[in-house]
Design a protein around this motif. Structure first.
Motif, short mmCIF file in Angstrom:
data_model
loop_
_atom_site.label_atom_id
_atom_site.label_comp_id
_atom_site.label_asym_id
_atom_site.label_seq_id
_atom_site.Cartn_x
_atom_site.Cartn_y
_atom_site.Cartn_z
N ASP A 276 0.87 -1.17 0.00
CA ASP A 276 0.00 0.00 0.00
C ASP A 276 0.92 1.22 0.00
OD1 ASP A 276 -1.44 2.31 1.06
OD2 ASP A 276 -3.06 0.91 1.52
N PRO A 277 0.70 2.19 -0.89
CA PRO A 277 1.59 3.35 -0.93
C PRO A 277 1.78 4.03 0.42
CG PRO A 277 0.17 3.38 -2.86
CD PRO A 277 -0.31 2.25 -1.98
N ALA A 278 0.77 4.04 1.25
CA ALA A 278 0.87 4.70 2.55
C ALA A 278 1.83 3.98 3.49
CB ALA A 278 -0.52 4.79 3.19
N GLU A 279 2.13 2.71 3.21
CA GLU A 279 3.02 1.94 4.09
C GLU A 279 4.46 1.93 3.61
OE1 GLU A 279 1.04 -1.81 3.81
OE2 GLU A 279 -0.21 -1.44 5.58
N VAL A 280 4.71 2.44 2.40
CA VAL A 280 6.05 2.37 1.83
C VAL A 280 7.03 3.24 2.62
CG1 VAL A 280 7.45 2.98 -0.19
CG2 VAL A 280 5.29 1.74 -0.48
N GLY A 281 6.59 4.39 3.08
CA GLY A 281 7.49 5.31 3.78
C GLY A 281 8.16 4.68 4.98
N ALA A 282 7.41 3.93 5.79
CA ALA A 282 7.99 3.29 6.96
C ALA A 282 9.01 2.24 6.57
CB ALA A 282 6.86 2.66 7.81
N ALA A 283 8.73 1.52 5.48
CA ALA A 283 9.67 0.50 5.02
C ALA A 283 10.97 1.15 4.54
CB ALA A 283 9.04 -0.32 3.89
N ILE A 284 10.86 2.27 3.82
CA ILE A 284 12.05 2.96 3.35
C ILE A 284 12.87 3.47 4.51
CG2 ILE A 284 12.90 4.96 2.05
CD1 ILE A 284 11.82 2.63 0.34
#
Length: 300
Positions: A276-284
């Motif tokens: 989900d695009p909203a979850e990508v930031g935390a992974a990065i």
């Protein structure tokens, strides 16, 4: 006799600077040299056979053998003629040193299409074409049953490995040369050919302003930025002794040689499903926290 006794070497951009020192040291180590140079200015303008003929004369004064070439290495037919020159003059080709190049430095917002095309053509295409024709020759020899000990030494740059402000065209070409080196090493190993690259730091026409203050040390007379410091590594890589080394990039400056380590697979986060695009930031953020910081771009 030297570590390259009897070997036949092509050096492109051999008329001045780093290439000239390569050609001279190969000759001192017993090689027969094809000195290739268009004799252009630092920005690629003009043309003269004088620089190539000058280094040939120096080699002959040393008691060595050399012939001059003014073929354009960024031209298909010119690169083919260059390889044929070595074979016609000396009956074989053992080593190709790709070194020719020039600069058209501009910040990206000021760089013209011609600035980009010319630098990428001479550096990257000017590496590919001599390599392509030399590789075809070595493949033919290998398939005929000859024992091939071919060597290719390409010239990348710290700008290609780390990036450099105001040199987007040059840095991109030099990064391409590093990648080309890896591919060629893998493809040509079956024919008895090794392919390596160097990223040298030395005072030449292209870098004299950058290294103007780095002069010889009074106590020893050693000049860490003299282009002759680069040649011993290149000559060794061109010798039979280097058969076990391929696909590598070496940085060389003064009396220091280091092995550059390029892109590698780093930290990884696998969700097991589409993100989900909203979850990508935390992974990065997790990935960045797990990885070493990148080397700074030169000039920053």
């Amino acid at each position: 006799m030297g570590i390259c006794a009897g070997r036949v070497v092509i050096v492109t951009g051999a008329g001045r600077g780093i290439g000239r020192e390569h050609a001279l040291e190969f000759a001192r180590q017993g090689a027969r040299v094809v000195a290739n140079d268009l004799g252009t200015g630092p920005d690629g303008d003009g043309r003269s056979g004088g620089p190539a003929l000058s280094v040939v004369a120096e080699i002959e004064e040393l008691g060595g053998q050399a012939v001059a070439s003014s073929d354009d290495v960024s031209d298909w037919d010119g690169a083919a003629r260059l390889v044929k020159t070595a074979i016609s003059a000396y009956g074989r080709l053992d080593v190709l040193v790709n070194n020719a190049g020039f600069l058209r430095d501009r910040m990206l917002v000021s760089m013209t299409e011609q600035d980009w095309d010319d630098v990428v053509r001479v550096h990257l295409k000017g590496h590919f074409l001599p390599l392509r024709h030399a590789a075809a020759y070595w493949r033919e020899r290998s398939k005929a049953g000859d024992q091939v000990a071919g060597r290719v030494i390409n010239t990348s740059s710290g700008a290609g490995l780390m990036g450099s402000l105001g040199q987007g065209n040059y840095a991109a070409a030099k990064a391409g040369i590093a990648a080309l080196t890896q591919v060629a090493a893998a493809e040509l190993a079956r024919y008895g050919v090794t392919v390596n690259a160097i990223a040298p730091a030395a005072r030449t026409r292209m870098t004299e302003e950058v290294f103007a203050t780095a002069m010889a040390r009074p106590e020893t007379g050693f000049d860490p930025m003299h282009p002759a410091n680069v040649a011993p590594l290149v000559v060794w890589l061109g010798s039979p002794e280097s058969a076990h080394v391929t696909g590598r990039v070496f940085e060389v400056e003064g009396g220091a040689i280091s092995l550059a380590t390029g892109w590698r697979h780093g930290p990884r986060v696998d969700r097991g499903a589409r993100w989900d695009p909203a979850e990508v930031g935390a992974a990065i953020t997790t990935l960045l926290d797990s990885a070493p910081p990148p080397e700074p771009v030169y000039g920053t």
